[in-house]
Write a protein that holds these residues in place. Structure first.
Motif, PDB file in Angstrom:
ATOM      1  N   MET A 501      91.861  34.419 -13.558  1.00  0.00           N
ATOM      2  CA  MET A 501      91.986  35.743 -12.975  1.00  0.00           C
ATOM      3  C   MET A 501      90.643  35.851 -11.781  1.00  0.00           C
ATOM      4  SD  MET A 501      94.172  37.968 -13.972  1.00  0.00           S
ATOM      5  CE  MET A 501      92.630  39.968 -13.852  1.00  0.00           C
ATOM      6  N   ASN A 502      88.950  35.446 -12.356  1.00  0.00           N
ATOM      7  CA  ASN A 502      88.111  34.984 -11.924  1.00  0.00           C
ATOM      8  C   ASN A 502      88.095  35.161 -10.496  1.00  0.00           C
ATOM      9  OD1 ASN A 502      85.204  36.951 -12.501  1.00  0.00           O
ATOM     10  ND2 ASN A 502      84.787  34.624 -12.467  1.00  0.00           N
ATOM     11  N   SER A 504      90.001  35.582  -8.554  1.00  0.00           N
ATOM     12  CA  SER A 504      90.907  36.880  -7.344  1.00  0.00           C
ATOM     13  C   SER A 504      90.694  38.112  -7.754  1.00  0.00           C
ATOM     14  CB  SER A 504      92.029  36.334  -7.478  1.00  0.00           C
ATOM     15  OG  SER A 504      92.486  35.545  -6.999  1.00  0.00           O
ATOM     16  N   TYR A 505      90.181  38.212  -9.228  1.00  0.00           N
ATOM     17  CA  TYR A 505      89.669  39.402  -9.399  1.00  0.00           C
ATOM     18  C   TYR A 505      88.149  39.796 -10.110  1.00  0.00           C
ATOM     19  CZ  TYR A 505      94.585  40.782  -8.460  1.00  0.00           C
ATOM     20  OH  TYR A 505      95.986  40.285  -7.611  1.00  0.00           O
ATOM     21  N   THR A 507      85.384  41.287  -9.952  1.00  0.00           N
ATOM     22  CA  THR A 507      85.045  42.676 -10.868  1.00  0.00           C
ATOM     23  C   THR A 507      86.262  43.223 -12.084  1.00  0.00           C
ATOM     24  OG1 THR A 507      84.485  43.239  -8.781  1.00  0.00           O
ATOM     25  CG2 THR A 507      84.637  45.324 -10.176  1.00  0.00           C
ATOM     26  N   LEU A 508      87.148  43.166 -11.702  1.00  0.00           N
ATOM     27  CA  LEU A 508      88.282  43.695 -13.496  1.00  0.00           C
ATOM     28  C   LEU A 508      88.016  43.108 -14.557  1.00  0.00           C
ATOM     29  CD1 LEU A 508      90.385  44.811 -14.190  1.00  0.00           C
ATOM     30  CD2 LEU A 508      92.417  43.660 -13.021  1.00  0.00           C
ATOM     31  N   PRO A 540      96.640  40.779 -13.281  1.00  0.00           N
ATOM     32  CA  PRO A 540      95.917  42.319 -13.382  1.00  0.00           C
ATOM     33  C   PRO A 540      96.541  43.190 -13.861  1.00  0.00           C
ATOM     34  CG  PRO A 540      96.627  40.342 -11.501  1.00  0.00           C
ATOM     35  CD  PRO A 540      97.453  40.089 -12.239  1.00  0.00           C
ATOM     36  N   GLU A 544      94.066  45.723 -15.886  1.00  0.00           N
ATOM     37  CA  GLU A 544      93.371  46.952 -16.267  1.00  0.00           C
ATOM     38  C   GLU A 544      94.160  47.897 -17.463  1.00  0.00           C
ATOM     39  OE1 GLU A 544      92.169  48.150 -12.991  1.00  0.00           O
ATOM     40  OE2 GLU A 544      92.477  46.729 -11.166  1.00  0.00           O
TER      41      GLU A 544
END
Length: 682
Positions: A501-502, A504-505, A507-508, A540, A544
């Motif tokens: 995940m890190n 592509s995302y 900041t999330l 994602p 979130e």
């Protein structure tokens, strides 16, 4: 731009210049020597590579040197015919010194070189390239399946699998390129013959008409120059064609060509004695000079003796190393550290009796390994989790036709297969004409029959679902992994998902872990979702939600409820067909109030403290409604308010683990809900 890259570009520009602009003879001499040196360098490199891919640039390089040689032929032809025979020192030297100044001998030598190159080496290299490309492309699917099987069996890692796949693709590209490039070598040989004939014919015409030379003098002058030009052109061409044959016939090995030839040619020292004796016999019983044959026979005999002694020495050293290795292994077994490797427990194991070996043996037509690969891919798409490598092995302790599925070392399911039968499941209306061995479908527990192939077609016509044994075990394995997916998702697997995940995302991920929630907290949330068969592929959205509510609560049960509500569209699609209503069993307000009042909050989270008698009444009431709904052919789904959903789920989990419990907030507003039963708890 680096100097070496710039030099390659300039070499291509020089080829274009050679085709257009007349060059001084001094430069032509230099280019001829460079051409010979380049050809020699290429054949030496081709002999020292261990496998074709180490010289992967060879097809492109072959085109460039062929173009360079043709451009050089144009320049030398222009010099021979346009400078009154002044073609440079190198061509003149080859025409006079190499062939002894005899034009006829030189022409014969040139013809022999061309015949060897065109008929033997070039044609052979072209054929080998064509066959190599065809067989490489035909073998690609099998090699890919072999890699998948090794990866699935745990013999190689993902990185090694990607590297081997990349190598297979490069091999296919290489042999395909060589197949095309070898056609240029063939065309170059034909062009060499045509150019020599042009130089010879028009040299005679120019010598006699323009220079006024007699026929004999013109023939001697231009024939020697033409033959010299042909030799300086065809010798490098012969080397390049030989290099082509060496590269395309080269099999992967541990050494270069010289190492392999000496190792394999002299692998049997006794054969040198036989060869030496044969040569010596020729000298004794035939008119062949004895000193010549005796010298060769002596060399062969001495070589055989030296090699035999070295072979014995190597065998002795190997025996000593084997003994030392055995002693080392015995010491390792006795040492306390040797048992550490025995503590490893495989996440998923599939064991089978010896009667089911054909199921996994590709040589007997078994495709279980391929099916396991597809299962892992299917579960990655459906559930969003990386299924660990499934260890497949035979177990003589099982019955011949029996198999067992283990999760983390513990058996969770087992079944029995009849490889020469098909499993047939009735559509509800039995056909008495179809007979077989009664059994139970292992994945869903449905009654079924093992039928012979003679009844297969008739069963299908009667509406039976007929499945072959590999499909039966594949379905069973898939359902078992789905059922125990929450157990297979540990912290290490969760860390892999977070790292993925890190990419592509970032900041999330940074907002969720490690400051807000630990890897263990995220793992608990994902496991709770998998426990209720909710896919975690949409990470994602999950992250979130965790980023929004993780600051307010560390209770993973509560966070899971928030995540489920965020995944409402996904959950709705999982249980509702488009355009159709959702049939559910609703929980009455009295039952919800009783459950909500029994919830107690502690420092470690909330738990349900319901009176056992009241709990039993609620569970029995749910069981009655579930049975009634199953009688109608509908899948039972329990619907309640968000506040008590997880507590009701915990209440029935032991008795009805496969009954979904949904809340109103987990359904899309557009869904039509129809209640066909109410849980009153009475």
């Amino acid at each position: 731009m680096p100097l070496k890259d710039f030099s390659v570009l300039m070499a291509v520009v020089l080829i274009v210049i050679m085709l257009i602009i007349p060059l001084p003879t001094a430069i032509i001499d230099l280019l001829i020597i460079i051409n010979i040196a380049t050809a020699l360098l290429i054949i030496l490199i081709s002999m020292n590579t261990r496998e074709p891919l180490q010289f992967s640039i060879f097809p492109t390089l072959l085109l460039l040197v062929t173009l360079f040689r043709l451009g050089l032929n144009v320049s030398t032809t222009r010099a021979i015919l346009g400078n009154q025979g002044d073609a440079g020192n190198v061509i003149e030297t080859f025409g006079n010194f190499v062939v002894g100044g005899n034009a006829l001998v030189g022409f014969v030598v040139f013809v022999i070189l061309v015949v060897i190159q065109f008929i033997v080496i070039t044609k052979g290299a072209e054929r080998v390239s064509e066959v190599g490309a065809r067989f490489t492309l035909d073998a690609m699917p099998g090699k890919q399946m072999s890699i998948d099987a090794d990866l699935n069996a745990g013999m190689i890692s993902d990185v090694e699998a990607r590297e081997r796949r990349r190598k297979i693709e490069q091999e296919a590209d290489f042999y395909g390129s060589m197949d095309g490039a070898s056609k240029f070598v063939k065309g170059d040989a034909i062009a060499g013959i045509v150019i020599v004939m042009i130089n010879l014919i028009f040299g005679l015409v120019i010598g006699m008409l323009q220079e006024g030379l007699p026929l004999t003098e013109a023939a001697s002058k231009y024939t020697l120059l033409t033959v010299g030009d042909g030799l300086v052109s065809q010798i490098p061409a012969l080397l390049i064609a030989t290099a082509t044959g060496i590269v395309v016939t080269r099999a992967a090995s541990e050494g270069n060509l010289g190492h392999d030839i000496t190792k394999q040619l002299f692998a049997y020292p006794k054969m040198l004695y036989v060869a030496g004796g044969t040569i010596l016999a020729l000298g004794i019983f035939t008119p062949i000079a004895l000193p010549v044959t005796a010298g060769v026979a002596t060399v062969l005999g001495v070589g055989g003796f030296v090699l035999s002694r070295n072979e014995q020495k190597i065998a002795t050293e190997a025996m000593e190393e084997s003994a030392a290795s055995t002693e080392s292994k015995e010491e390792d077994i006795k040492s306390p550290e040797s048992v550490v490797s025995l503590l490893q427990v495989d996440p998923v194991e599939f064991e089978f009796g010896y009667g089911l070996i054909p199921l996994a043996d590709a040589n007997q037509g078994g495709d279980l390994l391929d099916r396991v690969v597809m299962i892992r891919r299917q579960l990655a798409i459906e559930m969003g989790m990386i299924v660990p490598v499934i260890r497949i092995r035979d177990n003589i302790q099982l019955q011949p036709n029996e198999y067992s599925i283990k999760i983390k070392g513990n058996e969770v399911a087992k079944g029995e297969l009849l490889l020469d039968h098909y499993m047939a499941m009735s559509p509800g209306v039995e056909d008495d004409a179809i007979t077989g061995i009664e059994t139970t479908e292992p994945a869903f527990g449905l009654p079924a029959l093992w039928i012979s192939e003679d009844f297969k077609e008739q069963a299908e016509l009667s509406g039976y679902t007929v499945v072959d044994p590999p499909s039966v075990v594949s379905t069973h394995l898939t359902e078992v992994i789905k059922r125990h997916a929450h157990e297979l998702l540990g912290r290490q697997e969760t860390k892999q998902l977070i790292d993925h995940m890190n990419e592509s995302y970032p900041t999330l991920v940074e907002d969720v872990t490690p400051s807000t929630l630990s890897t263990g907290d995220i793992q608990k949330v994902l496991s709770k979702l998998l426990l209720e068969k909710v896919s975690i592929r949409n990470l994602p959205v999950i992250f979130e939600t965790l980023a929004d509510y993780g600051q307010m609560s560390k209770d993973t049960d509560l966070l899971t409820e928030y995540v489920r509500q965020a995944l409402s569209r996904q959950i709705t699609k999982q249980y509702v067909q488009e355009g159709e209503p959702l049939y559910v069993i609703t929980v009455s307000g009295a039952v919800e109030k009783a459950v909500a009042d029994a919830v107690q909050q502690t420092d470690h989270g909330a738990f349900l403290n319901l009176d056992p008698q009241r709990s039993q009444q609620i569970v029995e009431s749910i069981l009655q409604e579930v049975d009634a709904m199953q009688q109608t052919g509908q899948m039972p789904i329990l619907l309640c308010s968000p506040a008590v959903r997880m507590y009701i789920r915990h209440l029935i989990e032991r008795y009805m683990p496969n009954v979904p419990v949904l809340s109103y907030n987990e359904l899309e507003p557009s869904v039509e809900v129809q209640s066909i039963g109410v849980v009153n708890g009475q």
